[in-house]
Design a protein around this motif. Structure first.
Motif, mmCIF file in Angstrom:
data_model
loop_
_atom_site.group_PDB
_atom_site.id
_atom_site.type_symbol
_atom_site.label_atom_id
_atom_site.label_comp_id
_atom_site.label_asym_id
_atom_site.label_seq_id
_atom_site.Cartn_x
_atom_site.Cartn_y
_atom_site.Cartn_z
ATOM 1 N N ASN A 129 0.811 -1.220 0.000
ATOM 2 C CA ASN A 129 0.000 0.000 0.000
ATOM 3 C C ASN A 129 0.844 1.269 0.000
ATOM 4 O OD1 ASN A 129 -2.604 -1.278 0.101
ATOM 5 N ND2 ASN A 129 -2.188 -1.797 2.242
ATOM 6 N N CYS A 130 2.171 1.129 -0.131
ATOM 7 C CA CYS A 130 3.043 2.304 -0.133
ATOM 8 C C CYS A 130 2.803 3.158 -1.383
ATOM 9 C CB CYS A 130 4.511 1.875 -0.098
ATOM 10 S SG CYS A 130 5.052 1.252 1.500
ATOM 11 N N LYS A 131 2.920 4.445 -1.213
ATOM 12 C CA LYS A 131 2.863 5.380 -2.337
ATOM 13 C C LYS A 131 4.257 5.957 -2.544
ATOM 14 C CE LYS A 131 -2.003 6.608 -1.726
ATOM 15 N NZ LYS A 131 -2.986 7.690 -1.532
ATOM 16 N N LEU A 132 4.705 5.941 -3.772
ATOM 17 C CA LEU A 132 6.073 6.339 -4.091
ATOM 18 C C LEU A 132 6.106 7.725 -4.720
ATOM 19 C CD1 LEU A 132 7.356 2.986 -5.648
ATOM 20 C CD2 LEU A 132 7.082 3.604 -3.242
ATOM 21 N N ARG A 133 7.041 8.532 -4.281
ATOM 22 C CA ARG A 133 7.286 9.838 -4.901
ATOM 23 C C ARG A 133 8.358 9.657 -5.973
ATOM 24 N NH1 ARG A 133 5.665 14.402 -2.216
ATOM 25 N NH2 ARG A 133 7.502 15.544 -2.945
ATOM 26 N N LEU A 134 7.982 9.907 -7.230
ATOM 27 C CA LEU A 134 8.878 9.639 -8.353
ATOM 28 C C LEU A 134 9.047 10.888 -9.214
ATOM 29 C CD1 LEU A 134 7.385 6.180 -9.394
ATOM 30 C CD2 LEU A 134 9.483 6.562 -8.096
ATOM 31 N N PRO A 135 10.194 11.032 -9.877
ATOM 32 C CA PRO A 135 10.400 12.168 -10.784
ATOM 33 C C PRO A 135 9.572 11.974 -12.057
ATOM 34 C CG PRO A 135 12.264 10.675 -10.884
ATOM 35 C CD PRO A 135 11.376 10.157 -9.798
ATOM 36 N N LEU A 136 8.923 13.026 -12.504
ATOM 37 C CA LEU A 136 8.080 12.972 -13.692
ATOM 38 C C LEU A 136 8.625 13.881 -14.787
ATOM 39 C CD1 LEU A 136 4.520 13.112 -12.046
ATOM 40 C CD2 LEU A 136 5.878 11.095 -12.618
ATOM 41 N N ASP A 137 8.317 13.533 -16.038
ATOM 42 C CA ASP A 137 8.706 14.396 -17.147
ATOM 43 C C ASP A 137 7.554 15.337 -17.490
ATOM 44 O OD1 ASP A 137 6.834 12.885 -18.548
ATOM 45 O OD2 ASP A 137 8.350 11.665 -19.558
ATOM 46 N N ASN A 138 7.674 16.051 -18.569
ATOM 47 C CA ASN A 138 6.651 17.034 -18.941
ATOM 48 C C ASN A 138 5.317 16.397 -19.307
ATOM 49 O OD1 ASN A 138 8.471 19.108 -18.538
ATOM 50 N ND2 ASN A 138 9.179 19.098 -20.676
ATOM 51 N N ASP A 139 5.335 15.109 -19.616
ATOM 52 C CA ASP A 139 4.094 14.404 -19.951
ATOM 53 C C ASP A 139 3.504 13.676 -18.741
ATOM 54 O OD1 ASP A 139 4.208 15.129 -22.690
ATOM 55 O OD2 ASP A 139 5.711 13.569 -23.019
ATOM 56 N N ASN A 140 4.032 13.982 -17.544
ATOM 57 C CA ASN A 140 3.572 13.339 -16.306
ATOM 58 C C ASN A 140 3.830 11.831 -16.293
ATOM 59 O OD1 ASN A 140 2.840 15.291 -14.525
ATOM 60 N ND2 ASN A 140 0.669 15.261 -15.031
ATOM 61 N N LEU A 141 4.848 11.395 -17.023
ATOM 62 C CA LEU A 141 5.311 10.011 -16.979
ATOM 63 C C LEU A 141 6.615 9.960 -16.193
ATOM 64 C CD1 LEU A 141 4.678 9.027 -20.710
ATOM 65 C CD2 LEU A 141 3.240 8.487 -18.735
ATOM 66 N N ILE A 142 6.979 8.773 -15.744
ATOM 67 C CA ILE A 142 8.242 8.648 -15.012
ATOM 68 C C ILE A 142 9.386 9.163 -15.886
ATOM 69 C CG2 ILE A 142 9.851 7.047 -13.928
ATOM 70 C CD1 ILE A 142 7.505 5.210 -13.338
ATOM 71 N N ASN A 143 10.196 10.016 -15.318
ATOM 72 C CA ASN A 143 11.301 10.613 -16.066
ATOM 73 C C ASN A 143 12.436 9.603 -16.192
ATOM 74 O OD1 ASN A 143 13.462 12.144 -17.044
ATOM 75 N ND2 ASN A 143 12.708 14.000 -16.056
ATOM 76 N N LYS A 144 12.362 8.771 -17.231
ATOM 77 C CA LYS A 144 13.316 7.677 -17.392
ATOM 78 C C LYS A 144 14.736 8.185 -17.605
ATOM 79 C CE LYS A 144 10.005 4.442 -19.435
ATOM 80 N NZ LYS A 144 9.700 3.635 -20.625
ATOM 81 N N ARG A 145 14.856 9.289 -18.321
ATOM 82 C CA ARG A 145 16.197 9.804 -18.594
ATOM 83 C C ARG A 145 16.890 10.214 -17.296
ATOM 84 N NH1 ARG A 145 18.670 11.052 -23.091
ATOM 85 N NH2 ARG A 145 16.743 10.768 -24.270
#
Length: 463
Positions: free
Chosen positions: A63-79
């Motif tokens: 049930n954990c919620k993760l804070r992740l970096p997002l790109d301009n499209d609100n997707l995970i910033n893979k780069r």
């Protein structure tokens, strides 16, 4: 690829080959197959799970919620994630390189004694006999310092537990020095039978833990202690378990198998040379990994492997979906490129550069006559040539022609002749599961006309 979660220990591991598990383990199937992204996710995830000791953790973890970096499209910033994990890896490589230098381990050629001891061991010329442990070692219980009694990261002394990772050191603390254990000793986790060599003074978490101190001065060297750790593991490993754990009372009758000389004494010279040889052989395998960069040859391949990768006839094969039973599960209207990566370094380059290349020109494996497929192919199914069930799915686009010189400048792990020509695609990870393509890959590489490592196009019927 699977992510393994230890319910009691809160530990995450990544399984890339076939495996089996016992109870209290969760097997998680990721929807993504970017190893760096998975490493980042489980690191963030692990920090959200409170330590409940040996209680179960999955009910909280799921049930954990993760804070992740997002790109301009609100997707995970893979780069960003890729660069971050790469930076951490580079820092570890530099730390390891500096350690090897300070320990003079870059000079790792085996001497005559080390070569001979390995040869004698392989040919069973070394005599081992079972020796009663209490005849050669002093056995005592460690002090009992509970986790609730310590302050995490409060000092310089290792806090040693029965866990297997990190040489059983779970923390560094300060505490009452009357409870300290003297170093240069073999440590046995009483409940888990995890055996380690503790070089420095330390604190122990449990009085069930045992200290095995060598009564011989010759046996107090690091190499002798490491050899004895391995021997104890071999001798006691199958005897004890969690439900029937070792103790000071039980070990009184136990034996350990050790090498002896002709006079019947323990052969500590053999231990020294054997462990030195093992260290050097391991370092030889490590050094290429910490030094690989730019145009260096990939450490996974020998000179002969390199030549075969460069010149081998890897003809592209074009199939149709109707050639495969597994294609019924695939809903594609465009061609698919089935490719492989030949080593972790090769995959790392693809993921870091977000590129995938194929051959052009008048040479073996060239795709020159099939260039019409390039702009019509948007999906790359990428499998590990050594373990074909490990599959990455990538979206490919924008094919363009480059030279061997250009691809070398991009740090490709296999140096290419500068005049060779390649078609290179942008390649971005897809959220498609690689599992849905596993049967298709299996069929492709099982085809009689398929050559190991050769890419293949699969096109719609009558394409």
């Amino acid at each position: 690829m699977y992510v393994i979660f230890g319910d009691h220990t809160r530990t995450f591991n990544i399984a890339r080959k076939s495996f089996s598990v016992l109870d209290n383990v969760k097997v998680l199937i990721p929807f993504i197959y970017d190893i760096k992204l998975i490493l980042y996710l489980i690191a963030v995830w692990n920090k959200q799970i409170p330590d409940l000791g040996y209680s179960r953790h999955w009910s909280i973890a799921k049930n954990c919620k993760l804070r992740l970096p997002l790109d301009n499209d609100n997707l995970i910033n893979k780069r960003y994630v890729c660069q971050f994990i790469t930076l951490i890896g580079d820092n570890y490589k530099n730390d390891l390189k500096n350690y090897l230098k300070t320990q003079s381990l870059f000079q790792n050629n085996l001497n005559k004694e080390e070569i001979k001891c390995l040869k004698d061991f392989k040919e069973s010329k070394i005599k081992f006999i079972p020796i009663k442990i209490i005849d050669k070692f002093e056995v005592s219980n460690a002090h009992n310092i509970l986790k609730s009694q310590i302050k995490s990261k409060s000092g310089k002394y290792p806090y040693v537990t029965a866990t297997e990772g990190n040489n059983s050191v779970s923390d560094y603390i300060d505490y009452d020095l009357n409870s300290i254990e003297k170093g240069n000793v073999v440590f046995i986790g009483g409940k888990t039978l995890v055996i380690s060599y503790q070089e420095k003074d330390f604190f122990s978490n449990d009085s069930h833990n045992l200290l095995i101190r060598n009564l011989s001065k010759e046996g107090l060297t690091e190499n002798a202690q490491l050899f004895i750790v391995a021997s104890l593991n071999k001798s006691l490993g199958k005897k004890y378990s969690w439900g029937d754990s070792i103790s000071k009372a039980k070990i009184q009758e136990d034996v350990v198998s050790l090498p002896i000389k002709n006079d019947g004494e323990i052969d500590y010279d053999f231990m020294k040379n054997f462990i030195n040889a093992i260290k050097k052989l391991i370092v030889k395998k490590i050094i290429p990994f910490i030094e690989i960069s730019g145009n260096q040859q990939n450490p996974y391949e020998t000179k002969n492997d390199y030549n075969s990768y460069l010149e081998a006839a890897e003809p592209f094969v074009i199939y149709q979906y109707s050639d495969f039973e597994a294609s019924a599960k695939i809903t594609e209207s465009d061609p698919i490129l089935i490719g492989c990566y030949k080593s972790p370094a090769h995959l790392q380059w693809i993921l870091n550069q977000n590129k995938y290349n194929v051959r052009l020109g008048d040479r073996a494996g060239s795709m020159e006559e099939h260039k019409r497929l390039f702009n019509k192919t948007q999906k790359l199914v990428l499998y590990n040539v050594e373990e074909p069930t490990e599959i990455q799915v990538m979206e490919i686009s924008d094919p363009k022609e480059i030279t061997g010189k250009q691809i070398n400048e991009m740090g490709y792990p296999y140096k290419r002749p500068e005049e060779f020509r390649y078609e290179i695609f942008n390649a971005i990870h897809s959220y498609d599961s690689g599992q849905q393509y596993s049967d298709l890959v299996k069929e492709v590489i099982s085809k009689p006309d398929h050559i190991e490592g050769a890419p293949a196009f699969i096109t719609p019927n009558n394409f």
